[in-house]
Write an enzyme that holds these catalytic residues in place. Structure first.
Site, PDB file in Angstrom:
ATOM      1  N   GLY A 237       0.603 -47.882   4.480  1.00  0.00           N
ATOM      2  CA  GLY A 237       0.150 -46.962   5.702  1.00  0.00           C
ATOM      3  C   GLY A 237       0.022 -47.962   6.853  1.00  0.00           C
ATOM      4  O   GLY A 237       0.117 -49.124   6.606  1.00  0.00           O
ATOM      5  N   GLY A 239      -2.386 -47.663  10.740  1.00  0.00           N
ATOM      6  CA  GLY A 239      -3.234 -46.896  11.612  1.00  0.00           C
ATOM      7  C   GLY A 239      -3.646 -47.854  12.924  1.00  0.00           C
ATOM      8  O   GLY A 239      -3.109 -48.531  13.158  1.00  0.00           O
ATOM      9  N   GLY A 240      -4.507 -47.352  13.486  1.00  0.00           N
ATOM     10  CA  GLY A 240      -5.214 -47.879  14.868  1.00  0.00           C
ATOM     11  C   GLY A 240      -5.477 -49.247  14.648  1.00  0.00           C
ATOM     12  O   GLY A 240      -5.584 -50.021  15.353  1.00  0.00           O
ATOM     13  N   PHE A 241      -6.441 -49.513  13.317  1.00  0.00           N
ATOM     14  CA  PHE A 241      -6.482 -50.762  13.130  1.00  0.00           C
ATOM     15  C   PHE A 241      -5.709 -51.701  12.471  1.00  0.00           C
ATOM     16  O   PHE A 241      -5.692 -53.061  13.162  1.00  0.00           O
ATOM     17  CB  PHE A 241      -8.026 -50.621  11.950  1.00  0.00           C
ATOM     18  CG  PHE A 241      -8.465 -51.952  11.724  1.00  0.00           C
ATOM     19  CD1 PHE A 241      -9.720 -52.425  12.533  1.00  0.00           C
ATOM     20  CD2 PHE A 241      -8.017 -52.907  10.721  1.00  0.00           C
ATOM     21  CE1 PHE A 241     -10.280 -53.494  12.076  1.00  0.00           C
ATOM     22  CE2 PHE A 241      -8.731 -54.141  10.472  1.00  0.00           C
ATOM     23  CZ  PHE A 241      -9.951 -54.307  11.252  1.00  0.00           C
ATOM     24  N   GLY A 242      -4.720 -51.405  11.870  1.00  0.00           N
ATOM     25  CA  GLY A 242      -3.564 -52.149  11.426  1.00  0.00           C
ATOM     26  C   GLY A 242      -2.843 -51.660  10.336  1.00  0.00           C
ATOM     27  O   GLY A 242      -3.134 -50.486  10.068  1.00  0.00           O
ATOM     28  N   VAL A 244      -2.030 -51.290   6.073  1.00  0.00           N
ATOM     29  CA  VAL A 244      -2.852 -51.228   5.032  1.00  0.00           C
ATOM     30  C   VAL A 244      -1.940 -51.209   3.788  1.00  0.00           C
ATOM     31  O   VAL A 244      -0.670 -50.780   3.724  1.00  0.00           O
ATOM     32  CB  VAL A 244      -3.299 -49.477   4.773  1.00  0.00           C
ATOM     33  CG1 VAL A 244      -4.190 -49.481   3.278  1.00  0.00           C
ATOM     34  CG2 VAL A 244      -4.253 -49.176   5.811  1.00  0.00           C
ATOM     35  N   LYS A 258      -6.981 -53.539   4.199  1.00  0.00           N
ATOM     36  CA  LYS A 258      -6.516 -52.977   5.748  1.00  0.00           C
ATOM     37  C   LYS A 258      -6.707 -54.334   6.394  1.00  0.00           C
ATOM     38  O   LYS A 258      -7.724 -54.912   6.692  1.00  0.00           O
ATOM     39  CB  LYS A 258      -7.638 -52.143   6.170  1.00  0.00           C
ATOM     40  CG  LYS A 258      -7.377 -51.420   7.596  1.00  0.00           C
ATOM     41  CD  LYS A 258      -8.502 -50.620   8.077  1.00  0.00           C
ATOM     42  CE  LYS A 258      -8.692 -49.442   7.476  1.00  0.00           C
ATOM     43  NZ  LYS A 258      -9.805 -48.512   8.020  1.00  0.00           N
ATOM     44  N   ASP A 355     -15.236 -38.961  13.472  1.00  0.00           N
ATOM     45  CA  ASP A 355     -13.784 -38.641  13.316  1.00  0.00           C
ATOM     46  C   ASP A 355     -13.384 -38.035  12.034  1.00  0.00           C
ATOM     47  O   ASP A 355     -12.444 -38.546  11.391  1.00  0.00           O
ATOM     48  CB  ASP A 355     -13.217 -39.990  13.451  1.00  0.00           C
ATOM     49  CG  ASP A 355     -11.629 -39.855  14.069  1.00  0.00           C
ATOM     50  OD1 ASP A 355     -11.256 -38.805  14.370  1.00  0.00           O
ATOM     51  OD2 ASP A 355     -10.998 -41.139  13.874  1.00  0.00           O
TER      52      ASP A 355
END
Length: 506
Positions: A237, A239-242, A244, A258, A355
């Protein structure tokens, strides 16, 4: 009459000259409750004044009020608050003839004083920010006595970067949002990397208190070994953080890794929030954070691995969704609700996730739901609210919170209601622009309200959900719960405890 009122207002300001900021704020709040004219802007002014009071308490707790550079703007603030009280009092006490003559001018004056108070709302966090930087510098010096001046300069840089992010988010809110809080002002890659590296080094030295000590600390070489050098084959995956990755520890335990992407602005703040909140949460429907890795430029979070990925991926895939019968969907719904009840009542405090959405609900091998991604989480006293910078995801964010900035546990209730609709309808919010007779292109919540008004809720149910007769009544009850949860006014929504009680009847 107008002249008499003008003289009276000047006298009022003079009489208030000896009242301190806290007394003035109390008077403003009380006066705003009974105003007859310009009610909306007066009450907004009162909310801003309460926020000023909270900031002043923070400054006092850090003893910053003893410094002349802090005390000077507070004295100027008191003059602004005196003016604000006089204006609100005139809206409360002025005669009908006076309001007719002066109404428009008074509204303009209220807006001017509101702008002045907004200035102080921006100023005082800056003052606190300077003090926090000093505190971080002292802590870092104690943790690493040989720390160079260059490292200290870097520490100042990271706080500057973080403060720009917060101010940038506030500016973004004025223009609407898609994925709230994820589009800050652009900064060079060098700036982002520099701030990120120093903040994570600081965290590495400072972790070890009551919160961080519960986490395992992995080396980057362990992460590489567990993920086959972070290979694309293990990527599950992004996402906004980075990114996975799936990994496996030497003892055979599967993990989710993550890894922060330095090009992403979601970094130090979210990382710190996760390691401070999740280790203290112990619940079957809350993701487990196993550890972290902070080394050189790397900042990595290690979680328990969820083989069925996120709920959003299941809903979006017709083949997988068809295998999700009603009993499994109901178990997921109840699991999310139980997790939120735990968060909202944890340790006599209320943790607001902020969220809740389908992509933040992970599923284990038995399709049990686990709430994840606590980067935006806030802690509140039970049954209270706070006015904060609006963040979250479009469609799942409570519309009242988005409009006012006032957050409470009911914001999570709204997000839960949207997820509940998605589970039952088999449609994600973002893809749910429905084209039906009389309802062209409506989003999911509006579509649901339309069908509720016409007693056609059964048309919301996923065609792939082949429910038996006794299950159909359960589905209808769950739809009614969802509609209660997405009421546009927070006060009319149930608490998550009430939601669990209602779901228990199904």
């Amino acid at each position: 009459m107008a002249l008499w009122n003008a003289v009276s207002q000047v006298a009022t300001v003079t009489q208030l000259a000896g009242v301190d900021a806290y007394g003035l704020i109390s008077m403003i709040v009380e006066a705003a409750r009974t105003v007859k004219r310009n009610r909306e802007i007066c009450q907004l002014l009162a909310r801003r004044a309460r926020m000023i009071g909270d900031l002043l308490q923070q400054l006092e707790r850090t003893q910053l009020m003893q410094h002349m550079e802090t005390r000077n703007p507070v004295e100027q603030l008191e003059a602004t608050l005196r003016h604000a009280y006089a204006l609100i009092a005139s809206c409360r006490d002025g005669s009908y003839m006076y309001s007719c003559c002066m109404g428009v001018k008074r509204a303009d004056q209220l807006r001017e004083v509101q702008n002045e108070i907004t200035f102080y709302l921006q100023l005082f966090p800056l003052v606190s920010f300077v003090d926090n930087t000093r505190s971080w510098e002292q802590l870092l010096s104690r943790a690493c006595p040989l720390c160079s001046r260059e490292a200290t300069d870097d520490l100042h840089a990271v706080h500057h970067v973080e403060h720009e992010d917060r101010l940038g988010t506030e500016a973004l809110m004025a223009n609407g949002f898609e994925n709230l809080g994820t589009h800050p002002p652009s900064k060079s890659k060098e700036e982002k990397t520099k701030g990120q590296v120093m903040n994570m080094r600081g965290l590495a030295n400072l972790i070890g208190g009551a919160k961080g000590a519960e986490l395992l600390h992995f080396s980057f070489s362990q992460i590489l070994a567990a993920t086959d050098n972070l290979s694309d084959g293990n990527l599950v995956g992004n996402g906004g953080f980075g990114c996975v990755y799936k990994g496996k520890l030497s003892n055979g335990v599967d993990i989710a890794v993550k890894r922060h992407d330095v090009s992403s602005f979601q970094g130090p703040h979210e990382f710190r929030t996760e390691i401070e909140s999740i280790p203290n949460l112990r619940h079957r429907n809350i993701i487990s954070l196993l550890g972290c890795c902070v080394q050189a430029e790397e900042s990595i979070l290690i979680y328990e691995y969820m083989p069925n990925k996120c709920l959003a991926s299941i809903i979006a895939d017709e083949t997988k969704r068809e295998l999700l019968n009603w009993s499994k969907r109901l178990r997921i719904i109840k699991g999310i609700a139980d997790g939120l009840v735990y968060l909202h009542g944890h340790s006599q405090m209320c943790i607001v996730h902020r969220d809740i959405k389908a992509s933040n609900i992970l599923l284990d091998h038995e399709m049990n739901a686990k709430i994840t991604d606590f980067g935006l989480a806030l802690m509140l006293a039970p049954n209270t609210s706070a006015e904060v910078v609006v963040m979250g995801t479009y469609g799942y964010a409570d519309p009242e919170y988005v409009a006012t900035g006032v957050i409470s546990e009911k914001a999570d209730v709204y997000g839960f209601g949207i997820v509940l609709l998605e589970i039952i309808s088999g449609k994600l919010f973002r893809s749910h622009k429905l084209e039906a007779k009389g309802y062209p292109g409506l989003p999911l919540p509006d579509y649901a309200h339309k069908y509720q008004a016409e007693l056609l809720l059964h048309k919301l149910v996923d065609p792939l959900l082949h429910a038996e007769e006794h299950e159909s009544s359960q589905i209808m009850e769950c739809l009614k719960v969802a509609l209660l949860c997405i009421h546009h006014l927070a006060k009319h929504r149930p608490t998550m405890s009430e939601v669990v009680t209602m779901l228990g009847r199904t």
